[in-house]
Design a protein around this motif. Structure first.
Motif, mmCIF file in Angstrom:
data_model
loop_
_atom_site.group_PDB
_atom_site.id
_atom_site.type_symbol
_atom_site.label_atom_id
_atom_site.label_comp_id
_atom_site.label_asym_id
_atom_site.label_seq_id
_atom_site.Cartn_x
_atom_site.Cartn_y
_atom_site.Cartn_z
ATOM 1 N N VAL A 85 0.861 -1.272 0.008
ATOM 2 C CA VAL A 85 0.038 0.004 0.003
ATOM 3 C C VAL A 85 0.971 1.278 0.003
ATOM 4 O O VAL A 85 0.700 2.146 -0.805
ATOM 5 C CB VAL A 85 -0.838 0.115 1.271
ATOM 6 N N ILE A 88 3.150 1.325 -3.523
ATOM 7 C CA ILE A 88 2.567 1.437 -4.773
ATOM 8 C C ILE A 88 1.903 3.028 -4.782
ATOM 9 O O ILE A 88 1.715 3.596 -5.981
ATOM 10 C CB ILE A 88 1.325 0.369 -4.838
ATOM 11 N N ARG A 89 1.372 3.226 -3.581
ATOM 12 C CA ARG A 89 0.635 4.686 -3.566
ATOM 13 C C ARG A 89 1.897 5.715 -3.697
ATOM 14 O O ARG A 89 1.668 6.780 -4.436
ATOM 15 C CB ARG A 89 0.126 5.009 -2.322
ATOM 16 N N ILE A 317 -7.795 7.108 8.882
ATOM 17 C CA ILE A 317 -7.970 6.396 7.328
ATOM 18 C C ILE A 317 -8.536 4.995 7.484
ATOM 19 O O ILE A 317 -9.411 4.880 6.629
ATOM 20 C CB ILE A 317 -6.485 6.156 6.739
ATOM 21 N N TYR A 323 -12.060 -0.363 5.276
ATOM 22 C CA TYR A 323 -11.638 -1.575 5.009
ATOM 23 C C TYR A 323 -11.595 -2.579 6.173
ATOM 24 O O TYR A 323 -11.854 -2.358 7.264
ATOM 25 C CB TYR A 323 -10.158 -1.420 4.612
ATOM 26 N N ALA A 494 -5.409 9.145 -1.881
ATOM 27 C CA ALA A 494 -4.828 8.171 -1.174
ATOM 28 C C ALA A 494 -3.100 8.463 -1.586
ATOM 29 O O ALA A 494 -2.409 8.414 -0.181
ATOM 30 C CB ALA A 494 -5.198 6.785 -1.404
ATOM 31 N N SER A 497 -1.885 11.406 0.368
ATOM 32 C CA SER A 497 -2.075 11.361 1.976
ATOM 33 C C SER A 497 -1.041 10.521 2.694
ATOM 34 O O SER A 497 -0.161 10.901 3.585
ATOM 35 C CB SER A 497 -3.179 10.452 2.199
#
Ligand SMILES: COc1ccc2c(c1)c(CC(=O)NCCCCNS(=O)(=O)c1cccc3c(N(C)C)cccc13)c(C)n2C(=O)c1ccc(Cl)cc1
Length: 575
Positions: A85, A88-89, A317, A323, A494, A497
């Motif tokens: 996460v 990749i972000r 978040i 999630y 995202a 952030s």
């Protein structure tokens, strides 16, 4: 004319004009080639084929509770996923920053000019035929009409995940430390420090910080009222406080951010962080009786910074994402990765984060109902009811849904200003931003909104789906099932952030160790920080309800609405 106005270069290719009627696309380092960088390399083709779509991933993450309960309980699996996460972000964000608000091409200024918000996509070139380049009409729709038709709240729409008003004020309080538009100089200017720097608690600069400090035991100045600690009055401190209406002297408190005296919810967070800082200083003084005021203060600030990031990732978040996967704040996951500990606040991130629909029209505090009008510039409500009652009441109240026709009347001017800034700074179209963040551009108004009537209204305004403006697209985009807002806000926001959080200095290998936080005790505070503890360890009475989600909230199924087809989850708003 400038043939780059039609944005012919795909997949991050850079358009370069060649004379007056030709251009070429620079596909360097994009993994694509061809005249418009439209042909993926073999390895890119494989990656694209393997990569699950954002919606598939979203449904995976908000569903399969049993699966995620297992993953959450196996540390190495939870860490493996969280590392992806992060990486990749973060890879989506240009670092160092590439564009600014005054050039439609890359410049060195963009990197060195800290007074600007940076830009992820450059402004639309001035000489282009339409405001969006070539798409749409030569004139954008009237802002007042747009706001009237798309944003004005007629009936309050609750946030359907049960997000609470306590969450809304946390969002506003937290983001004000890095979204600081220097409106006097212009919407492209900002006066912040480009990151999570705790200036909203300790003051905008060293001068204000010294005014807010007691210089005793590392603590911030405070006063005691009704047997509770509150911020000092500004007549005794002298920091610059800005109010939207005249304020009585006994309601003018000295806070870390000049705006925070305007809303009791912000005053509440300013107070609780001041109390937490002073509590941590007491803990540190016991642990290190040999330390002077300065060391206690600096260590306290670092501990509160660590606690803030933990609460933001693991609770704030978590609530936003809905999630089942338990998000984790763990800087060590990035050690050894190609990751730059530097952050630059983007103009687009600021626009993305305009979530004024979260604000209810009135507040029920301990049984007393206050309209926004009663609430404005009235911090003494918090003292009157006491911190425990205030936080308990906000935790039990539903926030508003971030969707069409749900901006409260006191926020309409803010959203009009935002739209004007987007035009002055020539933001590219919503679809261009979707492509920049690896999302397919919407092919029709129907596909964007998922609602026939809304699609018709937008079509009348813009004419071409490729001419829909950034903020309008964000708010009118259909939402995914069980989501707080549309796909674009997530996939664009995202990365900013997480980059903004994980690029913080304390997340770097030289900072991220117990000694930075005063040894084991401080390290423990940072690693076990929760919103609940933030409040309950700073209250004399029993712990109230402290929650970003309204307790025992039943996620109702949104009622099908006129004008929407098939899955009518999308808009809680009749049009
Ligand atoms: C939903 O609602 C939300 C809403 C807000 C959200 C988020 C989710 C997220 C989580 C995220 O980033 N959500 C998208 C990426 C998660 C999944 N994509 S992935 O990690 O790239 C990935 C790629 C490939 C394989 C994966 C995989 N495998 C093993 C199959 C498992 C897990 C992830 C994998 C962040 C930070 N928010 C923000 O802070 C935020 C703050 C301000 C704004 Cl204005 C906007 C957002």
């Amino acid at each position: 004319e400038n043939l780059c106005c039609s944005y012919p270069c795909q997949n991050g290719g850079v358009c370069l004009t060649k004379g007056f009627n030709d251009y070429e696309c620079d596909c360097t380092n994009t993994d694509f080639y061809g005249k418009h960088c439209e042909v993926p390399s073999f390895s890119k083709r494989i990656k694209l084929w393997l990569k699950p779509s954002p919606s598939t991933l979203h449904n995976l993450l908000v569903g399969n509770k049993w699966f995620w309960n297992i993953v959450n309980s196996i540390p190495f699996m939870r860490k493996f996923i969280m590392k992806r996460v992060y990486t990749i972000r973060a890879d989506i964000i240009d670092s160092p920053p590439t564009y600014d608000n005054e050039h439609s091409y890359i410049t060195l200024d963009a990197n060195y000019n800290l007074s600007f918000f940076t830009r992820t996509l450059p402004p639309v070139p001035i000489e282009c035929p339409t405001p969006m380049g070539v798409a749409g009409k030569t004139k954008l729709p009237d802002i007042d009409e747009l706001v009237q038709k798309l944003f004005v709240r007629e009936k309050f729409k609750p946030e359907l995940r049960g997000t609470s008003a306590l969450f809304s004020f946390f969002a506003q309080h937290f983001t004000h430390q890095f979204f600081k538009t220097d409106i006097k100089r212009g919407p492209q200017y900002q006066w912040g420090g480009h990151g999570v720097d705790m200036t909203h608690v300790y003051g905008k600069d060293k001068h204000d910080e010294h005014l807010l400090r007691s210089f005793k035991d590392g603590k911030l100045k405070f006063q005691t009222i009704n047997n509770e600690d509150w911020p000092p009055l500004n007549k005794d401190v002298g920091v610059e406080m800005k109010y939207i209406m005249p304020v009585k002297e006994d309601s003018n408190f000295a806070l870390g951010h000049s705006f925070f005296g305007n809303l009791p919810g912000l005053f509440m967070y300013a107070t609780i962080w001041m109390r937490e800082h002073n509590r941590v200083c007491d803990v540190m003084k016991k642990e290190h009786p040999d330390w002077d005021d300065e060391r206690l203060f600096q260590t306290g600030k670092l501990i509160l910074l660590g606690a803030t990031i933990r609460i933001v990732v693991e609770e704030y978040i978590q609530q936003l994402s809905n999630y089942n996967f338990k998000l984790l704040f763990d800087p060590t996951l990035l050690f050894g990765e190609p990751f730059q500990y530097q952050n630059r606040v983007a103009l687009e991130f600021n626009h993305l984060y305009h979530w004024h629909p979260l604000m209810p029209d009135d507040f029920n505090i301990g049984g007393t109902n206050y309209t926004i009008k009663d609430f404005l510039v009235n911090p003494r409500i918090v003292i009157k009811h006491g911190m425990a009652t205030f936080v308990d009441s906000l935790s039990k109240q539903n926030a508003g849904s971030i969707t069409v026709k749900n901006h409260g009347k006191y926020t309409l001017n803010v959203v009009k200003e935002l739209m004007k800034h987007g035009r002055t700074l020539r933001l590219q179209s919503f679809n261009n931003y979707r492509k920049r963040f690896n999302l397919p551009p919407h092919k029709s108004f129907q596909e964007l909104t998922g609602n026939k009537k809304l699609a018709k209204v937008l079509e009348n305004f813009y004419g071409d789906i490729d001419a829909v403006e950034f903020y309008v697209g964000l708010i009118t985009e259909k939402r995914r099932p069980k989501a707080v807002f549309g796909e674009a806000i997530v996939e664009m926001g995202a990365p900013y952030s997480l980059k903004g959080l994980m690029a913080n200095p304390i997340c770097s290998p030289k900072y991220w160790k117990p000694s930075t936080f005063g040894g084991e005790i401080g390290w423990e505070i940072v690693n076990t920080a929760t919103l609940q503890k933030l409040f309950c360890q700073n209250l004399k009475e029993d712990c109230p309800i402290v929650s970003f989600k309204v307790p025992d909230f039943v996620e109702e199924q949104e009622k099908p609405l006129d004008g929407c087809d098939g899955d009518c989850q999308q808009h809680g708003g009749e049009l």
